[in-house]
Design a protein around this motif. Sequence first.
Motif, mmCIF file in Angstrom:
data_model
loop_
_atom_site.group_PDB
_atom_site.id
_atom_site.type_symbol
_atom_site.label_atom_id
_atom_site.label_comp_id
_atom_site.label_asym_id
_atom_site.label_seq_id
_atom_site.Cartn_x
_atom_site.Cartn_y
_atom_site.Cartn_z
ATOM 1 N N MET A 1 -9.424 15.817 -2.115
ATOM 2 C CA MET A 1 -8.638 16.731 -1.301
ATOM 3 C C MET A 1 -8.010 15.709 -0.374
ATOM 4 S SD MET A 1 -9.257 19.674 -2.198
ATOM 5 C CE MET A 1 -10.803 20.582 -3.241
ATOM 6 N N SER A 2 -8.043 14.428 -0.270
ATOM 7 C CA SER A 2 -7.447 13.569 0.667
ATOM 8 C C SER A 2 -7.600 12.106 -0.048
ATOM 9 C CB SER A 2 -8.472 13.585 1.901
ATOM 10 O OG SER A 2 -9.659 12.777 1.840
ATOM 11 N N PRO A 3 -6.884 11.296 0.590
ATOM 12 C CA PRO A 3 -6.684 10.136 0.026
ATOM 13 C C PRO A 3 -7.921 8.987 0.505
ATOM 14 C CG PRO A 3 -5.060 10.159 1.861
ATOM 15 C CD PRO A 3 -5.742 11.580 1.601
ATOM 16 N N ASP A 4 -8.942 9.335 -0.359
ATOM 17 C CA ASP A 4 -10.291 8.775 0.015
ATOM 18 C C ASP A 4 -10.632 7.766 -1.096
ATOM 19 O OD1 ASP A 4 -11.044 10.695 -1.958
ATOM 20 O OD2 ASP A 4 -12.019 11.975 -0.447
ATOM 21 N N ALA A 5 -11.949 7.372 -1.268
ATOM 22 C CA ALA A 5 -12.502 6.597 -2.257
ATOM 23 C C ALA A 5 -12.494 7.259 -3.395
ATOM 24 C CB ALA A 5 -13.777 6.109 -1.801
ATOM 25 N N GLN A 6 -12.767 8.571 -3.431
ATOM 26 C CA GLN A 6 -12.953 9.362 -4.713
ATOM 27 C C GLN A 6 -11.699 9.309 -5.277
ATOM 28 O OE1 GLN A 6 -14.193 13.562 -4.474
ATOM 29 N NE2 GLN A 6 -13.357 14.120 -6.632
ATOM 30 N N ALA A 7 -10.527 9.653 -4.638
ATOM 31 C CA ALA A 7 -9.086 9.683 -5.113
ATOM 32 C C ALA A 7 -8.775 8.556 -5.830
ATOM 33 C CB ALA A 7 -8.206 10.131 -4.010
ATOM 34 N N ALA A 8 -8.965 7.185 -5.097
ATOM 35 C CA ALA A 8 -8.585 5.984 -5.489
ATOM 36 C C ALA A 8 -9.395 5.677 -6.850
ATOM 37 C CB ALA A 8 -8.918 4.869 -4.342
ATOM 38 N N MET B 1 0.693 17.185 -2.816
ATOM 39 C CA MET B 1 1.116 15.617 -2.661
ATOM 40 C C MET B 1 0.704 15.113 -1.225
ATOM 41 S SD MET B 1 2.863 14.462 -5.366
ATOM 42 C CE MET B 1 4.202 13.388 -4.717
ATOM 43 N N SER B 2 0.581 13.956 -1.316
ATOM 44 C CA SER B 2 0.074 13.252 -0.111
ATOM 45 C C SER B 2 1.112 11.944 0.048
ATOM 46 C CB SER B 2 -1.300 12.957 -0.038
ATOM 47 O OG SER B 2 -1.590 11.774 1.028
ATOM 48 N N ALA B 3 1.822 11.695 1.098
ATOM 49 C CA ALA B 3 2.640 10.471 1.228
ATOM 50 C C ALA B 3 1.755 9.197 1.188
ATOM 51 C CB ALA B 3 3.587 10.652 2.575
ATOM 52 N N GLU B 4 0.472 9.586 1.769
ATOM 53 C CA GLU B 4 -0.335 8.351 1.740
ATOM 54 C C GLU B 4 -1.017 8.165 0.545
ATOM 55 O OE1 GLU B 4 0.154 10.084 5.798
ATOM 56 O OE2 GLU B 4 -0.580 10.877 4.160
ATOM 57 N N MET B 5 -1.280 8.870 -0.263
ATOM 58 C CA MET B 5 -1.641 8.888 -1.560
ATOM 59 C C MET B 5 -0.867 8.155 -2.640
ATOM 60 S SD MET B 5 -4.710 9.078 -3.140
ATOM 61 C CE MET B 5 -4.604 7.714 -4.183
ATOM 62 N N LEU B 6 0.528 8.519 -2.156
ATOM 63 C CA LEU B 6 1.877 7.991 -2.771
ATOM 64 C C LEU B 6 1.534 6.380 -2.767
ATOM 65 C CD1 LEU B 6 4.035 8.324 -4.569
ATOM 66 C CD2 LEU B 6 5.481 8.872 -2.333
ATOM 67 N N VAL B 7 1.592 5.855 -1.552
ATOM 68 C CA VAL B 7 1.730 4.421 -1.338
ATOM 69 C C VAL B 7 0.414 3.750 -1.776
ATOM 70 C CG1 VAL B 7 3.499 4.613 0.489
ATOM 71 C CG2 VAL B 7 0.913 4.456 1.132
ATOM 72 N N ILE B 8 -0.813 4.475 -1.792
ATOM 73 C CA ILE B 8 -1.842 4.063 -2.372
ATOM 74 C C ILE B 8 -1.875 3.810 -3.855
ATOM 75 C CG2 ILE B 8 -4.304 4.184 -2.592
ATOM 76 C CD1 ILE B 8 -4.429 5.549 0.270
ATOM 77 N N ASP B 9 -1.388 5.020 -4.332
ATOM 78 C CA ASP B 9 -0.948 4.937 -6.059
ATOM 79 C C ASP B 9 -0.041 3.862 -6.349
ATOM 80 O OD1 ASP B 9 -2.757 6.975 -6.636
ATOM 81 O OD2 ASP B 9 -1.264 8.503 -6.609
ATOM 82 N N ASP B 10 0.786 3.529 -5.512
ATOM 83 C CA ASP B 10 1.911 2.240 -5.784
ATOM 84 C C ASP B 10 0.952 1.040 -5.906
ATOM 85 O OD1 ASP B 10 4.751 1.494 -6.187
ATOM 86 O OD2 ASP B 10 4.133 0.274 -4.267
ATOM 87 N N GLU B 11 0.146 0.749 -5.051
ATOM 88 C CA GLU B 11 -0.896 -0.379 -5.232
ATOM 89 C C GLU B 11 -1.827 -0.295 -6.524
ATOM 90 O OE1 GLU B 11 -1.027 -3.253 -3.556
ATOM 91 O OE2 GLU B 11 0.085 -2.683 -1.686
ATOM 92 N N ILE B 12 -2.170 1.004 -6.957
ATOM 93 C CA ILE B 12 -2.970 0.964 -8.017
ATOM 94 C C ILE B 12 -2.095 0.626 -9.279
ATOM 95 C CG2 ILE B 12 -4.270 2.660 -9.367
ATOM 96 C CD1 ILE B 12 -5.181 3.888 -6.892
ATOM 97 N N ILE B 13 -0.859 1.271 -9.181
ATOM 98 C CA ILE B 13 0.010 0.958 -10.363
ATOM 99 C C ILE B 13 0.133 -0.351 -10.779
ATOM 100 C CG2 ILE B 13 2.158 1.340 -11.309
ATOM 101 C CD1 ILE B 13 2.010 4.305 -10.101
ATOM 102 N N GLY B 14 0.659 -1.142 -9.388
ATOM 103 C CA GLY B 14 0.795 -2.477 -9.536
ATOM 104 C C GLY B 14 -0.352 -3.297 -10.027
ATOM 105 N N SER B 15 -1.438 -3.101 -9.952
ATOM 106 C CA SER B 15 -2.781 -3.712 -10.490
ATOM 107 C C SER B 15 -2.807 -3.213 -11.865
ATOM 108 C CB SER B 15 -3.759 -3.163 -9.550
ATOM 109 O OG SER B 15 -4.209 -3.637 -8.133
ATOM 110 N N ILE B 16 -2.635 -1.973 -12.445
ATOM 111 C CA ILE B 16 -2.590 -1.838 -13.605
ATOM 112 C C ILE B 16 -1.597 -2.547 -14.430
ATOM 113 C CG2 ILE B 16 -2.052 0.212 -15.206
ATOM 114 C CD1 ILE B 16 -3.549 1.947 -13.172
#
Length: 468
Positions: free
Chosen positions: A311-318, A348-363
Amino acid sequence: MALLTPGDCERIHRGSLEILESVGVRLDDAEILALLRRHGARDGGAPDTVRLPRELVAESLATCPRTARVADRRGKAIELGPDGGTVFWTGNALHVAEGRARRPLLTGDLAMLTRGAEACPEVDGMVGTSVGDVPPPARDVVGFRVMAAHTAKHLRPCIFTPAGARAIVEMARVLADGASLRERPLVSFGYSIVSPLHWSATGLGVFRNTAGHGLPLMINSEPMGGGTAPVTLAGCLVLANADALSGVVIAQLLERGRPVVFNLGFAHVLDMSTSVALTGAPENALLQAAGAELARFHGLPSASWMSTEAMSPDAQAAAEKTMTGLAHATHGVNIVWGAGNLESTMCMSAEMLVIDDEIIGSIRRFLRGIAVTDETLALDVIREVGHRADFLSTDHTLRHFRQEIRHTRLPTRGRRDAWERQGSRALDERAAARVREILAAPAPEYVTREQARELERIADGFVAALPA
């Protein structure tokens, strides 16, 4: 690691053909029913149902291009297909998440999220959302104008009416500056079948109203294992494959040679303890990676989403988004939706968006793998340094460190004392600071004044024409 052998793909496909020939597909559109019958579809036992012979399916697959091309307004284009190419897009949603709460997503939020996506270097496209301050039939058209104003990236509107799809094609022509959309596919479309095997009038209207321009069409199957599809993953894939194949037939009869994206990657599984349709479970990753393998079996591009029930940009989401995103990318999915999504894609979450950007870069760094050449083996450098343990000062390190070791913006990589001096912030707190930084910067303009006036004219005219 392949999940399905060629023999597995063949068995699943044969099962899907049998279902299409025996059960058939239901369509809420008399004209497309007639079109299918003219091309050999057989009576399905009900006025709105037809059975699709396997010969018609094979003919339709044969007319599909092997790749789908997507472009942005900076001149970048990429061919996506079974031989490679992966892009990451945002997700659609009804709500915007703020901390641990949510509220309806409005046009101002869509503008904010689009600015965020534009500032994320690993995000390649912006997907439309519902905007709660606009009449439902116009949310796609108004949302498209908002997205176009705030990003130059590829645009994928979520369509709410067939008429809205037609208006967005007109708006895309404005953005193309005189070029044909076939040459500059700045926008792509798609729609989901109502699984099992039921095409709505809206979905079929979108197919019809966007045909004739060579624009990519994503054909989505969204089965729910244990709910609207068999609980066994193989059975779920049989039904999902049949769902999507029926869409391929319709798309090709409406526009021969139209690029299609074969999307089994929106598959759910039903959590039997909560009745929630899961999107971030390991079974989702398996279904979606296998969906890409079936798309390759057909010689078509594929799609999926990286999602989470958090529900929030937390450890589960990442954790869930890293797992699903990596599973999809390593199995060759071409279009991965979901950057910024939370709560089973409801938010949609703006914070999750920038976290996902990092995840995608690592992928993407993982996908690049390890280059083994004379230069990268570095035998001369190893001999030169010997036992001194000082590779940091060598020219070889200077030449290669930027390519070999990915720099990150958000994750903690320093020492504890530095982390404490900076406020001991967790990842979501640093993501919130990054969002504030993005929004504090001047907003660039991505449409000319003439384009803005024309887009506004089309959108305002569309809204004005809605029934009172």
